[in-house]
Design a protein around this motif. Structure first.
Motif, PDB file in Angstrom:
ATOM      1  N   MET A 165       0.752  -1.371  -0.155  1.00  0.00           N
ATOM      2  CA  MET A 165      -0.075  -0.028   0.034  1.00  0.00           C
ATOM      3  C   MET A 165       0.956   1.393   0.069  1.00  0.00           C
ATOM      4  N   THR A 166       0.578   2.235  -0.760  1.00  0.00           N
ATOM      5  CA  THR A 166       1.314   3.721  -0.659  1.00  0.00           C
ATOM      6  C   THR A 166       0.739   4.504   0.325  1.00  0.00           C
ATOM      7  N   GLU A 167       1.549   5.234   0.598  1.00  0.00           N
ATOM      8  CA  GLU A 167       0.881   6.288   1.789  1.00  0.00           C
ATOM      9  C   GLU A 167       0.093   7.157   1.234  1.00  0.00           C
ATOM     10  N   LYS A 168      -0.952   7.557   1.835  1.00  0.00           N
ATOM     11  CA  LYS A 168      -2.044   8.299   1.400  1.00  0.00           C
ATOM     12  C   LYS A 168      -1.698   9.751   1.575  1.00  0.00           C
ATOM     13  N   ASP A 178      -4.666   8.865  -3.676  1.00  0.00           N
ATOM     14  CA  ASP A 178      -4.294   7.941  -4.465  1.00  0.00           C
ATOM     15  C   ASP A 178      -4.928   6.794  -4.964  1.00  0.00           C
ATOM     16  N   ASP A 179      -6.257   6.709  -4.683  1.00  0.00           N
ATOM     17  CA  ASP A 179      -7.239   5.757  -5.253  1.00  0.00           C
ATOM     18  C   ASP A 179      -7.618   6.194  -6.540  1.00  0.00           C
ATOM     19  N   PHE A 180      -8.010   4.973  -7.086  1.00  0.00           N
ATOM     20  CA  PHE A 180      -8.835   5.275  -8.448  1.00  0.00           C
ATOM     21  C   PHE A 180     -10.385   4.925  -8.290  1.00  0.00           C
ATOM     22  N   PHE A 181     -11.057   5.468  -9.227  1.00  0.00           N
ATOM     23  CA  PHE A 181     -12.518   5.315  -9.036  1.00  0.00           C
ATOM     24  C   PHE A 181     -13.342   4.841 -10.154  1.00  0.00           C
ATOM     25  N   ASN A 182     -14.452   3.866  -9.627  1.00  0.00           N
ATOM     26  CA  ASN A 182     -15.579   3.730 -10.443  1.00  0.00           C
ATOM     27  C   ASN A 182     -16.355   5.052 -10.615  1.00  0.00           C
ATOM     28  N   VAL A 183     -16.798   5.315 -11.870  1.00  0.00           N
ATOM     29  CA  VAL A 183     -17.853   6.268 -11.961  1.00  0.00           C
ATOM     30  C   VAL A 183     -19.203   5.514 -12.541  1.00  0.00           C
ATOM     31  N   GLY A 184     -20.309   5.244 -11.826  1.00  0.00           N
ATOM     32  CA  GLY A 184     -21.253   4.841 -12.423  1.00  0.00           C
ATOM     33  C   GLY A 184     -22.744   5.524 -12.106  1.00  0.00           C
ATOM     34  N   LEU A 227      -3.770   3.420 -15.876  1.00  0.00           N
ATOM     35  CA  LEU A 227      -4.185   3.490 -14.387  1.00  0.00           C
ATOM     36  C   LEU A 227      -2.927   3.484 -13.471  1.00  0.00           C
ATOM     37  N   LYS A 228      -2.288   2.352 -13.802  1.00  0.00           N
ATOM     38  CA  LYS A 228      -0.988   2.149 -13.107  1.00  0.00           C
ATOM     39  C   LYS A 228       0.155   3.123 -13.232  1.00  0.00           C
ATOM     40  N   MET A 229       0.069   3.594 -14.358  1.00  0.00           N
ATOM     41  CA  MET A 229       1.249   4.562 -14.632  1.00  0.00           C
ATOM     42  C   MET A 229       0.924   5.818 -13.846  1.00  0.00           C
ATOM     43  N   CYS A 230      -0.271   6.329 -13.766  1.00  0.00           N
ATOM     44  CA  CYS A 230      -0.726   7.285 -12.929  1.00  0.00           C
ATOM     45  C   CYS A 230      -0.397   7.241 -11.596  1.00  0.00           C
ATOM     46  N   ALA A 231      -0.599   5.940 -10.925  1.00  0.00           N
ATOM     47  CA  ALA A 231      -0.341   5.593  -9.721  1.00  0.00           C
ATOM     48  C   ALA A 231       1.164   5.497  -9.235  1.00  0.00           C
ATOM     49  N   PHE A 232       2.082   5.053 -10.055  1.00  0.00           N
ATOM     50  CA  PHE A 232       3.339   5.030 -10.099  1.00  0.00           C
ATOM     51  C   PHE A 232       4.020   6.385 -10.198  1.00  0.00           C
ATOM     52  N   TYR A 233       3.549   7.118 -10.819  1.00  0.00           N
ATOM     53  CA  TYR A 233       4.004   8.642 -11.227  1.00  0.00           C
ATOM     54  C   TYR A 233       3.811   9.192  -9.771  1.00  0.00           C
ATOM     55  N   ASN A 234       2.442   9.015  -9.109  1.00  0.00           N
ATOM     56  CA  ASN A 234       2.063   9.667  -7.919  1.00  0.00           C
ATOM     57  C   ASN A 234       3.213   9.084  -7.017  1.00  0.00           C
ATOM     58  N   ARG A 235       3.617   7.901  -6.785  1.00  0.00           N
ATOM     59  CA  ARG A 235       4.242   7.274  -5.698  1.00  0.00           C
ATOM     60  C   ARG A 235       5.743   7.730  -5.907  1.00  0.00           C
ATOM     61  N   GLN A 236       6.220   7.728  -7.178  1.00  0.00           N
ATOM     62  CA  GLN A 236       7.742   8.256  -7.371  1.00  0.00           C
ATOM     63  C   GLN A 236       7.903   9.529  -7.543  1.00  0.00           C
ATOM     64  N   TYR A 237       7.251  10.373  -8.037  1.00  0.00           N
ATOM     65  CA  TYR A 237       7.353  11.577  -8.235  1.00  0.00           C
ATOM     66  C   TYR A 237       6.460  12.645  -7.315  1.00  0.00           C
ATOM     67  N   GLY A 238       5.567  12.266  -6.799  1.00  0.00           N
ATOM     68  CA  GLY A 238       4.535  13.034  -5.830  1.00  0.00           C
ATOM     69  C   GLY A 238       3.855  13.925  -6.737  1.00  0.00           C
ATOM     70  N   GLN A 276      -0.016  20.648 -13.073  1.00  0.00           N
ATOM     71  CA  GLN A 276      -0.177  20.398 -11.477  1.00  0.00           C
ATOM     72  C   GLN A 276      -1.381  19.134 -11.372  1.00  0.00           C
ATOM     73  N   LYS A 277      -2.223  18.729 -12.266  1.00  0.00           N
ATOM     74  CA  LYS A 277      -3.210  17.724 -11.870  1.00  0.00           C
ATOM     75  C   LYS A 277      -3.638  17.235 -13.303  1.00  0.00           C
ATOM     76  N   LEU A 278      -3.639  15.874 -13.409  1.00  0.00           N
ATOM     77  CA  LEU A 278      -4.238  15.429 -14.467  1.00  0.00           C
ATOM     78  C   LEU A 278      -5.254  14.225 -14.160  1.00  0.00           C
ATOM     79  N   LEU A 279      -6.119  13.844 -14.775  1.00  0.00           N
ATOM     80  CA  LEU A 279      -7.151  13.018 -14.948  1.00  0.00           C
ATOM     81  C   LEU A 279      -6.892  12.040 -15.962  1.00  0.00           C
ATOM     82  N   PHE A 280      -7.173  10.619 -15.762  1.00  0.00           N
ATOM     83  CA  PHE A 280      -7.041   9.624 -16.731  1.00  0.00           C
ATOM     84  C   PHE A 280      -8.150   8.740 -16.702  1.00  0.00           C
ATOM     85  N   LEU A 281      -8.867   8.892 -18.142  1.00  0.00           N
ATOM     86  CA  LEU A 281     -10.131   8.017 -18.023  1.00  0.00           C
ATOM     87  C   LEU A 281      -9.823   6.610 -18.782  1.00  0.00           C
TER      88      LEU A 281
END
Length: 328
Positions: free
Chosen positions: A1-4, A244-250, A157-168, A113-118
Protein backbone atom coordinates in the motif's frame (compact mmCIF):
# COMPACT_ATOMS: atom_id res chain seq x y z
CA UNK A 1 0.00 0.00 0.00
CA UNK A 2 1.23 3.48 -0.81
CA UNK A 3 1.07 6.19 1.80
CA UNK A 4 -2.05 8.28 1.39
CA UNK A 5 -1.69 11.95 0.63
CA UNK A 6 -3.27 14.58 2.81
CA UNK A 7 -6.70 15.21 1.30
CA UNK A 8 -7.95 17.65 3.92
CA UNK A 9 -7.10 20.91 2.14
CA UNK A 10 -7.42 20.33 -1.61
CA UNK A 11 -7.30 23.48 -3.70
CA UNK A 12 -9.99 23.57 -6.43
CA UNK A 13 -8.77 24.08 -9.98
CA UNK A 14 -8.11 27.69 -10.92
CA UNK A 15 -10.67 28.49 -13.63
CA UNK A 16 -8.30 31.02 -15.23
CA UNK A 17 -5.50 28.51 -15.86
CA UNK A 18 -4.92 26.37 -18.95
CA UNK A 19 -6.68 22.99 -19.06
CA UNK A 20 -5.97 20.59 -21.92
CA UNK A 21 -8.74 18.13 -22.86
CA UNK A 22 -7.30 15.32 -24.99
CA UNK A 23 -9.99 13.72 -27.14
CA UNK A 24 -12.40 16.65 -27.04
CA UNK A 25 -14.49 15.58 -30.04
CA UNK A 26 -15.64 12.23 -28.68
CA UNK A 27 -18.58 11.44 -26.43
CA UNK A 28 -16.60 11.88 -23.20
CA UNK A 29 -14.30 14.68 -24.31
CA UNK A 30 -17.13 16.84 -25.65
CA UNK A 31 -19.03 16.29 -22.40
CA UNK A 32 -15.99 17.42 -20.46
CA UNK A 33 -15.66 20.59 -22.55
CA UNK A 34 -19.34 21.44 -21.93
CA UNK A 35 -18.86 20.86 -18.21
CA UNK A 36 -15.69 22.97 -18.02
CA UNK A 37 -17.27 25.85 -19.95
CA UNK A 38 -20.30 25.77 -17.66
CA UNK A 39 -17.97 25.81 -14.64
CA UNK A 40 -16.27 28.98 -15.84
CA UNK A 41 -13.01 27.74 -17.40
CA UNK A 42 -11.78 30.36 -19.86
CA UNK A 43 -8.65 28.71 -21.24
CA UNK A 44 -9.60 25.24 -22.53
CA UNK A 45 -6.98 23.83 -24.90
CA UNK A 46 -8.00 21.30 -27.57
CA UNK A 47 -6.41 19.71 -30.63
CA UNK A 48 -7.97 17.48 -33.28
CA UNK A 49 -6.18 14.29 -34.29
CA UNK A 50 -5.14 16.02 -37.52
CA UNK A 51 -3.54 18.82 -35.49
CA UNK A 52 -1.85 16.57 -32.92
CA UNK A 53 -1.30 12.82 -33.20
CA UNK A 54 -0.98 11.68 -29.58
CA UNK A 55 0.74 8.44 -30.64
CA UNK A 56 3.78 10.45 -31.80
CA UNK A 57 6.00 11.13 -28.80
CA UNK A 58 7.99 14.00 -30.34
CA UNK A 59 4.80 15.82 -31.37
CA UNK A 60 3.26 15.42 -27.91
CA UNK A 61 6.40 16.66 -26.18
CA UNK A 62 6.59 19.68 -28.50
CA UNK A 63 2.92 20.49 -27.85
CA UNK A 64 3.34 20.35 -24.06
CA UNK A 65 6.55 22.38 -24.18
CA UNK A 66 4.80 25.09 -26.20
CA UNK A 67 1.39 25.21 -24.49
CA UNK A 68 2.44 24.41 -20.90
CA UNK A 69 -1.05 23.38 -19.70
CA UNK A 70 -1.66 23.61 -15.96
CA UNK A 71 -4.18 20.75 -15.94
CA UNK A 72 -4.82 17.77 -18.25
CA UNK A 73 -7.81 15.48 -18.77
CA UNK A 74 -6.89 12.45 -20.87
CA UNK A 75 -10.05 11.28 -22.63
CA UNK A 76 -8.37 10.37 -25.93
CA UNK A 77 -8.21 6.69 -26.83
CA UNK A 78 -8.55 4.22 -29.68
CA UNK A 79 -11.97 2.71 -29.06
CA UNK A 80 -14.30 0.28 -30.80
CA UNK A 81 -16.86 -2.46 -30.34
CA UNK A 82 -16.35 -6.16 -29.71
CA UNK A 83 -15.58 -6.98 -33.35
CA UNK A 84 -12.93 -4.27 -33.70
CA UNK A 85 -11.31 -5.13 -30.36
CA UNK A 86 -11.17 -8.82 -31.22
CA UNK A 87 -9.96 -8.28 -34.80
CA UNK A 88 -7.28 -5.63 -34.23
CA UNK A 89 -5.85 -6.31 -30.74
CA UNK A 90 -2.33 -5.20 -31.68
CA UNK A 91 -3.64 -1.80 -32.77
CA UNK A 92 -5.70 -1.40 -29.60
CA UNK A 93 -2.88 -2.16 -27.19
CA UNK A 94 -0.17 -0.31 -29.12
CA UNK A 95 -2.04 2.92 -29.86
CA UNK A 96 -3.59 3.23 -26.40
CA UNK A 97 -0.27 2.59 -24.67
CA UNK A 98 1.37 5.18 -26.91
CA UNK A 99 -1.27 7.81 -26.13
CA UNK A 100 -1.12 7.18 -22.38
CA UNK A 101 2.64 7.07 -21.99
CA UNK A 102 3.21 10.08 -24.22
CA UNK A 103 0.64 12.31 -22.50
CA UNK A 104 1.28 11.24 -18.90
CA UNK A 105 5.05 11.53 -19.19
CA UNK A 106 4.89 14.86 -21.03
CA UNK A 107 2.56 16.14 -18.30
CA UNK A 108 5.14 15.19 -15.68
CA UNK A 109 8.05 16.72 -17.61
CA UNK A 110 6.15 19.99 -18.01
CA UNK A 111 5.00 20.31 -14.38
CA UNK A 112 1.28 19.79 -15.01
CA UNK A 113 -0.36 20.40 -11.64
CA UNK A 114 -3.13 17.83 -11.97
CA UNK A 115 -4.09 15.15 -14.48
CA UNK A 116 -7.17 12.93 -14.79
CA UNK A 117 -7.00 9.68 -16.77
CA UNK A 118 -10.16 8.05 -18.13
CA UNK A 119 -10.24 4.29 -18.29
CA UNK A 120 -13.09 1.81 -18.57
CA UNK A 121 -14.90 -0.72 -16.41
CA UNK A 122 -13.68 -3.40 -18.84
CA UNK A 123 -10.42 -3.40 -16.83
CA UNK A 124 -12.04 -5.80 -14.35
CA UNK A 125 -12.01 -9.60 -14.58
CA UNK A 126 -14.64 -11.18 -16.82
CA UNK A 127 -16.22 -13.16 -14.00
CA UNK A 128 -16.09 -10.43 -11.38
CA UNK A 129 -18.33 -10.54 -8.29
CA UNK A 130 -21.20 -8.05 -8.56
CA UNK A 131 -21.33 -5.15 -7.96
CA UNK A 132 -17.76 -4.54 -9.09
CA UNK A 133 -15.48 -2.93 -6.51
CA UNK A 134 -12.17 -1.25 -7.30
CA UNK A 135 -10.38 -3.88 -5.20
CA UNK A 136 -11.28 -6.55 -7.78
CA UNK A 137 -8.73 -5.17 -10.27
CA UNK A 138 -6.24 -7.90 -11.34
CA UNK A 139 -8.08 -10.56 -9.34
CA UNK A 140 -8.96 -12.76 -12.33
CA UNK A 141 -8.89 -13.31 -16.09
CA UNK A 142 -9.97 -10.53 -18.45
CA UNK A 143 -12.64 -10.86 -21.14
CA UNK A 144 -10.66 -12.16 -24.15
CA UNK A 145 -12.49 -10.11 -26.78
CA UNK A 146 -11.30 -6.78 -25.34
CA UNK A 147 -8.20 -7.92 -23.45
CA UNK A 148 -5.83 -5.69 -25.42
CA UNK A 149 -7.83 -2.53 -24.69
CA UNK A 150 -8.31 -3.50 -21.04
CA UNK A 151 -4.58 -4.14 -20.55
CA UNK A 152 -3.76 -0.74 -22.02
CA UNK A 153 -6.23 0.97 -19.68
CA UNK A 154 -4.86 -0.93 -16.68
CA UNK A 155 -1.37 0.22 -17.67
CA UNK A 156 -2.56 3.84 -17.82
CA UNK A 157 -4.17 3.58 -14.39
CA UNK A 158 -1.03 2.02 -12.91
CA UNK A 159 1.20 4.57 -14.63
CA UNK A 160 -0.70 7.37 -12.89
CA UNK A 161 -0.39 5.58 -9.55
CA UNK A 162 3.33 4.93 -9.96
CA UNK A 163 4.07 8.52 -11.04
CA UNK A 164 2.23 9.66 -7.92
CA UNK A 165 4.31 7.30 -5.80
CA UNK A 166 7.69 8.10 -7.33
CA UNK A 167 7.33 11.76 -8.26
CA UNK A 168 4.61 13.09 -5.95
CA UNK A 169 2.34 14.01 -8.85
CA UNK A 170 -1.42 14.51 -8.53
CA UNK A 171 -2.86 12.14 -11.12
CA UNK A 172 -6.36 10.64 -10.74
CA UNK A 173 -7.91 7.72 -12.66
CA UNK A 174 -11.62 7.08 -13.19
CA UNK A 175 -13.29 3.97 -14.62
CA UNK A 176 -16.75 4.74 -16.04
CA UNK A 177 -19.51 2.23 -16.75
CA UNK A 178 -21.54 2.19 -20.00
CA UNK A 179 -21.96 5.78 -21.14
CA UNK A 180 -24.51 7.55 -23.33
CA UNK A 181 -25.55 11.08 -24.15
CA UNK A 182 -25.07 14.03 -26.44
CA UNK A 183 -22.53 13.41 -29.22
CA UNK A 184 -22.80 9.62 -28.91
CA UNK A 185 -22.11 7.36 -31.89
CA UNK A 186 -25.35 6.25 -33.55
CA UNK A 187 -23.82 4.40 -36.50
CA UNK A 188 -25.50 0.98 -36.38
CA UNK A 189 -22.43 -0.96 -37.50
CA UNK A 190 -20.26 0.02 -34.52
CA UNK A 191 -22.38 1.80 -31.91
CA UNK A 192 -23.15 0.54 -28.41
CA UNK A 193 -26.49 -0.86 -27.35
CA UNK A 194 -28.26 2.29 -26.17
CA UNK A 195 -27.57 4.62 -29.14
CA UNK A 196 -28.26 1.68 -31.47
CA UNK A 197 -31.68 1.18 -29.86
CA UNK A 198 -32.47 4.90 -30.09
CA UNK A 199 -31.77 4.89 -33.81
CA UNK A 200 -33.61 1.61 -34.46
CA UNK A 201 -36.76 2.75 -32.66
CA UNK A 202 -36.65 6.20 -34.28
CA UNK A 203 -36.36 4.74 -37.78
CA UNK A 204 -39.08 2.19 -37.02
CA UNK A 205 -41.34 5.07 -35.94
CA UNK A 206 -40.78 7.24 -39.00
CA UNK A 207 -41.14 4.25 -41.37
CA UNK A 208 -44.19 2.90 -39.49
CA UNK A 209 -42.56 -0.50 -38.97
CA UNK A 210 -44.83 -2.87 -37.01
CA UNK A 211 -41.98 -4.38 -34.94
CA UNK A 212 -38.49 -3.68 -33.69
CA UNK A 213 -36.21 -6.66 -33.13
CA UNK A 214 -33.84 -6.53 -30.15
CA UNK A 215 -31.00 -9.01 -29.87
CA UNK A 216 -30.96 -11.64 -27.13
CA UNK A 217 -33.35 -12.71 -24.41
CA UNK A 218 -33.64 -9.24 -22.87
CA UNK A 219 -32.57 -10.60 -19.48
CA UNK A 220 -28.98 -9.28 -19.13
CA UNK A 221 -28.57 -6.36 -16.74
CA UNK A 222 -26.70 -3.21 -17.72
CA UNK A 223 -25.78 0.07 -16.02
CA UNK A 224 -25.88 3.36 -17.93
CA UNK A 225 -24.41 6.72 -16.93
CA UNK A 226 -25.09 9.98 -18.74
CA UNK A 227 -21.86 11.48 -20.06
CA UNK A 228 -22.69 14.84 -18.43
CA UNK A 229 -22.74 13.08 -15.05
CA UNK A 230 -19.35 11.55 -15.82
CA UNK A 231 -17.94 14.97 -16.73
CA UNK A 232 -19.35 16.39 -13.51
CA UNK A 233 -17.68 13.58 -11.53
CA UNK A 234 -14.34 14.21 -13.23
CA UNK A 235 -14.37 17.91 -12.41
CA UNK A 236 -15.55 17.17 -8.87
CA UNK A 237 -12.58 14.86 -8.28
CA UNK A 238 -10.14 17.35 -9.83
CA UNK A 239 -11.51 20.02 -7.50
CA UNK A 240 -11.83 17.97 -4.30
CA UNK A 241 -9.56 14.91 -4.36
CA UNK A 242 -5.82 14.57 -3.98
CA UNK A 243 -5.26 10.98 -2.86
CA UNK A 244 -4.02 7.78 -4.48
CA UNK A 245 -7.24 5.83 -5.06
CA UNK A 246 -8.85 5.33 -8.46
CA UNK A 247 -12.62 5.48 -8.86
CA UNK A 248 -15.48 3.66 -10.49
CA UNK A 249 -17.94 6.20 -11.87
CA UNK A 250 -21.38 4.80 -12.56
CA UNK A 251 -25.08 5.25 -11.98
CA UNK A 252 -25.19 2.57 -9.29
CA UNK A 253 -28.41 1.03 -10.66
CA UNK A 254 -29.13 -1.33 -13.52
CA UNK A 255 -31.90 -2.25 -15.95
CA UNK A 256 -32.53 -5.32 -18.09
CA UNK A 257 -32.09 -4.98 -21.84
CA UNK A 258 -35.85 -5.59 -22.18
CA UNK A 259 -36.58 -2.74 -19.73
CA UNK A 260 -34.16 -0.53 -21.63
CA UNK A 261 -35.90 -1.30 -24.92
CA UNK A 262 -39.28 -0.48 -23.37
CA UNK A 263 -37.94 2.83 -22.09
CA UNK A 264 -36.45 3.75 -25.49
CA UNK A 265 -39.80 2.85 -27.08
CA UNK A 266 -41.53 5.23 -24.65
CA UNK A 267 -39.05 8.08 -25.18
CA UNK A 268 -39.09 7.84 -28.99
CA UNK A 269 -42.88 7.50 -29.17
CA UNK A 270 -42.75 4.27 -31.18
CA UNK A 271 -46.12 2.51 -31.13
CA UNK A 272 -45.26 -0.92 -32.56
CA UNK A 273 -44.15 -4.11 -30.82
CA UNK A 274 -40.79 -5.20 -29.44
CA UNK A 275 -39.62 -8.63 -30.58
CA UNK A 276 -36.74 -10.28 -28.72
CA UNK A 277 -34.42 -12.54 -30.76
CA UNK A 278 -33.10 -15.22 -28.38
CA UNK A 279 -30.97 -16.74 -31.14
CA UNK A 280 -28.64 -13.74 -30.83
CA UNK A 281 -26.03 -13.55 -28.04
CA UNK A 282 -26.83 -11.97 -24.67
CA UNK A 283 -23.27 -11.15 -23.67
CA UNK A 284 -22.27 -10.83 -20.02
CA UNK A 285 -25.28 -11.52 -17.74
CA UNK A 286 -24.56 -8.62 -15.41
CA UNK A 287 -22.07 -5.76 -15.12
CA UNK A 288 -22.70 -3.29 -12.29
CA UNK A 289 -20.09 -1.00 -10.74
CA UNK A 290 -19.90 -0.33 -7.04
CA UNK A 291 -19.68 3.47 -6.66
CA UNK A 292 -19.30 3.56 -2.87
CA UNK A 293 -15.77 4.98 -3.10
CA UNK A 294 -16.66 8.07 -5.13
CA UNK A 295 -19.90 8.59 -3.19
CA UNK A 296 -17.78 8.73 -0.02
CA UNK A 297 -16.03 11.81 -1.47
CA UNK A 298 -19.39 13.59 -1.76
CA UNK A 299 -20.30 13.00 -5.43
CA UNK A 300 -23.43 11.23 -6.71
CA UNK A 301 -25.01 10.94 -10.19
CA UNK A 302 -27.86 13.35 -10.83
CA UNK A 303 -29.38 12.47 -14.23
CA UNK A 304 -31.91 9.63 -14.18
CA UNK A 305 -32.02 7.32 -17.19
CA UNK A 306 -35.33 8.51 -18.66
CA UNK A 307 -34.37 12.20 -18.40
CA UNK A 308 -30.98 11.49 -19.96
CA UNK A 309 -32.55 9.47 -22.76
CA UNK A 310 -34.99 12.27 -23.58
CA UNK A 311 -32.12 14.78 -23.79
CA UNK A 312 -30.10 12.43 -25.97
CA UNK A 313 -33.06 11.64 -28.25
CA UNK A 314 -33.80 15.34 -28.73
CA UNK A 315 -30.17 15.94 -29.72
CA UNK A 316 -30.28 12.95 -32.11
CA UNK A 317 -33.52 14.12 -33.76
CA UNK A 318 -32.10 17.59 -34.41
CA UNK A 319 -29.30 15.99 -36.46
CA UNK A 320 -30.98 12.97 -38.00
CA UNK A 321 -32.06 14.54 -41.28
CA UNK A 322 -28.54 15.84 -42.01
CA UNK A 323 -26.82 12.62 -40.88
CA UNK A 324 -24.71 14.60 -38.42
CA UNK A 325 -25.16 12.18 -35.52
CA UNK A 326 -22.24 9.75 -35.73
CA UNK A 327 -19.31 10.23 -33.36
CA UNK A 328 -16.70 12.54 -34.82
Amino acid sequence: MTEKKNTQAVEPLDRSKKIYVAGHRGLVGSGLVRCLEKAGFKNIITRTHAELDLTRQADVEAFFAEEKPDYVILAAAKVGGIHANDTYPADFIMKNLQIETNVIDAAYKNQVQKLLFLGSSCIYPRDCPQPIREEYLLSGYLEKTNEAYALAKIAGLKMCAFYNRQYGTHYISVMPCNLYGINDNFALENSHVLPALIRKFHEAKIHHAPTVTVWGSGKPLREFLNVDDLADACLYLMDHYDGDDFFNVGYGKEVTIRELAELVKKVTGYEGEIVMDPTKPDGTPRKLTDISRIKATGWEPKIDLETGLRQTYEWFCERYETGDFAQR
